[in-house]
Design a protein around this motif. Structure first.
Motif, PDB file in Angstrom:
ATOM      1  N   MET A  61      11.735  63.281 -59.302  1.00 54.24           N
ATOM      2  CA  MET A  61      11.005  63.624 -60.507  1.00 54.24           C
ATOM      3  C   MET A  61      11.226  65.100 -60.834  1.00 54.24           C
ATOM      4  O   MET A  61      11.228  65.928 -59.942  1.00 54.24           O
ATOM      5  CB  MET A  61       9.506  63.414 -60.315  1.00 54.24           C
ATOM      6  N   ASN A  62      11.338  65.388 -62.114  1.00 54.42           N
ATOM      7  CA  ASN A  62      11.437  66.793 -62.481  1.00 54.42           C
ATOM      8  C   ASN A  62      10.075  67.291 -62.977  1.00 54.42           C
ATOM      9  O   ASN A  62       9.157  66.509 -63.225  1.00 54.42           O
ATOM     10  CB  ASN A  62      12.550  67.039 -63.502  1.00 54.42           C
ATOM     11  N   LYS A  63       9.974  68.589 -63.103  1.00 62.05           N
ATOM     12  CA  LYS A  63       8.703  69.239 -63.422  1.00 62.05           C
ATOM     13  C   LYS A  63       8.113  68.745 -64.746  1.00 62.05           C
ATOM     14  O   LYS A  63       6.928  68.432 -64.830  1.00 62.05           O
ATOM     15  CB  LYS A  63       8.939  70.753 -63.461  1.00 62.05           C
ATOM     16  N   MET A  64       8.921  68.649 -65.767  1.00 57.18           N
ATOM     17  CA  MET A  64       8.426  68.252 -67.087  1.00 57.18           C
ATOM     18  C   MET A  64       7.951  66.799 -67.112  1.00 57.18           C
ATOM     19  O   MET A  64       6.993  66.474 -67.792  1.00 57.18           O
ATOM     20  CB  MET A  64       9.497  68.490 -68.156  1.00 57.18           C
ATOM     21  N   THR A  65       8.603  65.936 -66.355  1.00 55.21           N
ATOM     22  CA  THR A  65       8.195  64.536 -66.276  1.00 55.21           C
ATOM     23  C   THR A  65       6.818  64.419 -65.635  1.00 55.21           C
ATOM     24  O   THR A  65       5.951  63.694 -66.129  1.00 55.21           O
ATOM     25  CB  THR A  65       9.216  63.717 -65.459  1.00 55.21           C
ATOM     26  N   VAL A  66       6.610  65.139 -64.551  1.00 54.53           N
ATOM     27  CA  VAL A  66       5.325  65.107 -63.848  1.00 54.53           C
ATOM     28  C   VAL A  66       4.217  65.657 -64.742  1.00 54.53           C
ATOM     29  O   VAL A  66       3.146  65.062 -64.864  1.00 54.53           O
ATOM     30  CB  VAL A  66       5.401  65.891 -62.516  1.00 54.53           C
ATOM     31  N   ILE A  67       4.483  66.777 -65.393  1.00 51.71           N
ATOM     32  CA  ILE A  67       3.475  67.371 -66.278  1.00 51.71           C
ATOM     33  C   ILE A  67       3.143  66.431 -67.434  1.00 51.71           C
ATOM     34  O   ILE A  67       1.975  66.275 -67.810  1.00 51.71           O
ATOM     35  CB  ILE A  67       3.952  68.745 -66.790  1.00 51.71           C
ATOM     36  N   SER A  68       4.138  65.781 -67.972  1.00 53.86           N
ATOM     37  CA  SER A  68       3.928  64.823 -69.056  1.00 53.86           C
ATOM     38  C   SER A  68       3.071  63.638 -68.597  1.00 53.86           C
ATOM     39  O   SER A  68       2.172  63.193 -69.318  1.00 53.86           O
ATOM     40  CB  SER A  68       5.272  64.325 -69.576  1.00 53.86           C
ATOM     41  N   GLU A  69       3.340  63.138 -67.396  1.00 55.82           N
ATOM     42  CA  GLU A  69       2.549  62.026 -66.862  1.00 55.82           C
ATOM     43  C   GLU A  69       1.100  62.436 -66.626  1.00 55.82           C
ATOM     44  O   GLU A  69       0.175  61.672 -66.904  1.00 55.82           O
ATOM     45  CB  GLU A  69       3.168  61.504 -65.565  1.00 55.82           C
ATOM     46  N   ILE A  70       0.894  63.637 -66.117  1.00 58.04           N
ATOM     47  CA  ILE A  70      -0.464  64.147 -65.910  1.00 58.04           C
ATOM     48  C   ILE A  70      -1.191  64.241 -67.243  1.00 58.04           C
ATOM     49  O   ILE A  70      -2.330  63.803 -67.381  1.00 58.04           O
ATOM     50  CB  ILE A  70      -0.433  65.519 -65.192  1.00 58.04           C
ATOM     51  N   ASP A  71      -0.516  64.794 -68.241  1.00 61.67           N
ATOM     52  CA  ASP A  71      -1.107  64.940 -69.570  1.00 61.67           C
ATOM     53  C   ASP A  71      -1.465  63.585 -70.174  1.00 61.67           C
ATOM     54  O   ASP A  71      -2.550  63.406 -70.730  1.00 61.67           O
ATOM     55  CB  ASP A  71      -0.142  65.695 -70.476  1.00 61.67           C
ATOM     56  N   ASP A  72      -0.570  62.610 -70.027  1.00 63.57           N
ATOM     57  CA  ASP A  72      -0.837  61.263 -70.549  1.00 63.57           C
ATOM     58  C   ASP A  72      -2.054  60.633 -69.874  1.00 63.57           C
ATOM     59  O   ASP A  72      -2.886  60.007 -70.544  1.00 63.57           O
ATOM     60  CB  ASP A  72       0.382  60.362 -70.360  1.00 63.57           C
ATOM     61  N   GLN A 115      -4.464  59.034 -58.773  1.00 66.00           N
ATOM     62  CA  GLN A 115      -3.132  59.156 -59.358  1.00 66.00           C
ATOM     63  C   GLN A 115      -2.831  60.613 -59.738  1.00 66.00           C
ATOM     64  O   GLN A 115      -1.728  61.101 -59.535  1.00 66.00           O
ATOM     65  CB  GLN A 115      -2.992  58.250 -60.585  1.00 66.00           C
ATOM     66  N   LEU A 116      -3.846  61.303 -60.264  1.00 66.00           N
ATOM     67  CA  LEU A 116      -3.669  62.719 -60.607  1.00 66.00           C
ATOM     68  C   LEU A 116      -3.395  63.556 -59.365  1.00 66.00           C
ATOM     69  O   LEU A 116      -2.562  64.473 -59.406  1.00 66.00           O
ATOM     70  CB  LEU A 116      -4.895  63.244 -61.343  1.00 66.00           C
ATOM     71  N   GLN A 117      -4.056  63.248 -58.273  1.00 66.88           N
ATOM     72  CA  GLN A 117      -3.801  63.971 -57.027  1.00 66.88           C
ATOM     73  C   GLN A 117      -2.375  63.732 -56.547  1.00 66.88           C
ATOM     74  O   GLN A 117      -1.694  64.668 -56.098  1.00 66.88           O
ATOM     75  CB  GLN A 117      -4.797  63.540 -55.952  1.00 66.88           C
ATOM     76  N   PHE A 118      -1.917  62.488 -56.642  1.00 61.30           N
ATOM     77  CA  PHE A 118      -0.551  62.169 -56.247  1.00 61.30           C
ATOM     78  C   PHE A 118       0.449  62.949 -57.102  1.00 61.30           C
ATOM     79  O   PHE A 118       1.398  63.542 -56.581  1.00 61.30           O
ATOM     80  CB  PHE A 118      -0.293  60.663 -56.380  1.00 61.30           C
ATOM     81  N   LEU A 119       0.227  62.969 -58.409  1.00 62.34           N
ATOM     82  CA  LEU A 119       1.139  63.685 -59.299  1.00 62.34           C
ATOM     83  C   LEU A 119       1.102  65.190 -59.033  1.00 62.34           C
ATOM     84  O   LEU A 119       2.122  65.873 -59.132  1.00 62.34           O
ATOM     85  CB  LEU A 119       0.813  63.379 -60.757  1.00 62.34           C
ATOM     86  N   GLY A 120      -0.056  65.712 -58.691  1.00 60.37           N
ATOM     87  CA  GLY A 120      -0.163  67.125 -58.329  1.00 60.37           C
ATOM     88  C   GLY A 120       0.642  67.447 -57.092  1.00 60.37           C
ATOM     89  O   GLY A 120       1.304  68.501 -57.015  1.00 60.37           O
ATOM     90  N   GLN A 121       0.623  66.556 -56.122  1.00 62.80           N
ATOM     91  CA  GLN A 121       1.430  66.755 -54.910  1.00 62.80           C
ATOM     92  C   GLN A 121       2.915  66.704 -55.245  1.00 62.80           C
ATOM     93  O   GLN A 121       3.716  67.476 -54.703  1.00 62.80           O
ATOM     94  CB  GLN A 121       1.079  65.707 -53.864  1.00 62.80           C
ATOM     95  N   GLU A 122       3.290  65.804 -56.140  1.00 64.35           N
ATOM     96  CA  GLU A 122       4.688  65.718 -56.565  1.00 64.35           C
ATOM     97  C   GLU A 122       5.105  66.991 -57.291  1.00 64.35           C
ATOM     98  O   GLU A 122       6.210  67.491 -57.105  1.00 64.35           O
ATOM     99  CB  GLU A 122       4.911  64.508 -57.477  1.00 64.35           C
ATOM    100  N   LEU A 123       4.212  67.543 -58.098  1.00 61.61           N
ATOM    101  CA  LEU A 123       4.496  68.782 -58.805  1.00 61.61           C
ATOM    102  C   LEU A 123       4.684  69.933 -57.816  1.00 61.61           C
ATOM    103  O   LEU A 123       5.573  70.770 -57.990  1.00 61.61           O
ATOM    104  CB  LEU A 123       3.370  69.100 -59.790  1.00 61.61           C
ATOM    105  N   ASN A 124       3.885  69.969 -56.776  1.00 63.78           N
ATOM    106  CA  ASN A 124       4.045  70.996 -55.742  1.00 63.78           C
ATOM    107  C   ASN A 124       5.394  70.868 -55.037  1.00 63.78           C
ATOM    108  O   ASN A 124       6.036  71.864 -54.710  1.00 63.78           O
ATOM    109  CB  ASN A 124       2.922  70.934 -54.715  1.00 63.78           C
ATOM    110  N   LYS A 125       5.840  69.648 -54.794  1.00 60.14           N
ATOM    111  CA  LYS A 125       7.141  69.431 -54.162  1.00 60.14           C
ATOM    112  C   LYS A 125       8.262  69.948 -55.047  1.00 60.14           C
ATOM    113  O   LYS A 125       9.216  70.548 -54.565  1.00 60.14           O
ATOM    114  CB  LYS A 125       7.361  67.950 -53.873  1.00 60.14           C
ATOM    115  N   VAL A 126       8.140  69.701 -56.350  1.00 57.61           N
ATOM    116  CA  VAL A 126       9.172  70.150 -57.287  1.00 57.61           C
ATOM    117  C   VAL A 126       9.218  71.673 -57.333  1.00 57.61           C
ATOM    118  O   VAL A 126      10.287  72.264 -57.344  1.00 57.61           O
ATOM    119  CB  VAL A 126       8.909  69.571 -58.710  1.00 57.61           C
ATOM    120  N   LYS A 127       8.061  72.323 -57.331  1.00 60.92           N
ATOM    121  CA  LYS A 127       8.011  73.777 -57.401  1.00 60.92           C
ATOM    122  C   LYS A 127       8.562  74.436 -56.143  1.00 60.92           C
ATOM    123  O   LYS A 127       9.107  75.518 -56.195  1.00 60.92           O
ATOM    124  CB  LYS A 127       6.579  74.254 -57.616  1.00 60.92           C
TER     125      LYS A 127
END
Length: 63
Positions: free
Chosen positions: A1-12, A49-61
């Protein structure tokens, strides 16, 4: 996953499920902001799900 995809999913998720959430609104009125926040973190499936996406965002960063 890339950063923008994760942020978009969180926003949705936030727009679809959290904005106007009846449970969160009632808990905030009856038990306060902390109780509502605790529910979202510990009991809500969207919160999970938001926590999972946050962890994914941390991995990307970290890469």
């Amino acid at each position: 996953m890339n950063k923008m995809t994760v942020i978009s999913e969180i926003d949705d998720l936030l727009e679809t499920y959290c904005d106007g959430c009846f449970i969160k609104r009632e808990l905030k009125l009856n038990g306060g902001k902390t109780m509502a926040h605790r529910f979202c973190i510990n009991s809500c499936t969207v919160g999970d799900q938001l926590q999972f996406l946050g962890q994914e965002l941390n991995k990307v960063k970290m890469k």
